[in-house]
Design a protein around this motif. Structure first.
Motif: not given
Length: 181
Positions: A115, A163, A165
């Motif tokens: 991230k 980012e 995830p």
């Protein structure tokens, strides 16, 4: 390939700039610039871009081998992954090499759960196509969740970050302007 820190120092000396003058031009501290030139500190893309702009070169100057020939083709075996010092993500240049190139096509690999915390903006445009995995782009803090086959295209002046995830690598085709490398 000559190491980046040597190219920065040589270029600064060619331009007859002191470290203090380069610091004032880039906004990077004098001690940080000294560490960079000695190869004792790592560089982010943002810092390298500031140095390239201040020294009057494109970022590709720091990565390119000495070669005056145009090259329009890049085979798969020559698409080597690299990482900027201190960054988690990997890049592979996908562009040809020729004078006055405008686009910067790259393959970007975001590792699991990476991230980017610091949003940034700059001149240009960005286009991304997700090849594998998932990516969340934040544009002015609005989240866009992309899966394989999804695209996003925006002006780089918008504050943006991204980012991965998931626990798998995300692989993205990135095409940006201006050229970075």
């Amino acid at each position: 390939m000559e190491e980046i820190h040597k190219k920065i120092k040589n270029l600064r000396l060619e331009k007859e700039l002191t470290l203090k003058e380069l610091s004032e031009e880039t906004g990077l501290s004098l001690s940080f610039l000294s560490q960079i030139e000695r190869g004792a500190s790592s560089l982010s893309i943002t810092s390298l871009k500031k140095l390239a702009d201040a020294l009057g070169v494109s970022m590709i100057y720091f990565f390119a081998e000495e070669n005056d020939e145009d090259n329009y083709f890049l085979s798969r075996k020559d698409q080597k992954l690299f990482r900027m010092n201190g960054e988690e993500r990997f890049y592979a240049r996908l562009s040809g090499t020729f004078h006055d190139r405008k686009l910067e096509p790259m393959k970007v690999v975001l590792p699991p759960y990476m991230k980017e915390e610091q949003a940034y903006s700059h001149p240009g445009e960005e286009f991304y196509y997700v090849l594998q995995g998932e990516v969340i782009f934040y544009l002015n803090e609005v989240a866009y969740h992309l899966a394989p086959g999804d695209t996003i295209h925006f002006p780089s002046e918008i504050k943006h970050t991204w980012e991965n995830p998931t626990r798998e690598d995300a692989v993205i085709l990135s095409i940006t302007t201006p050229i970075i490398f």
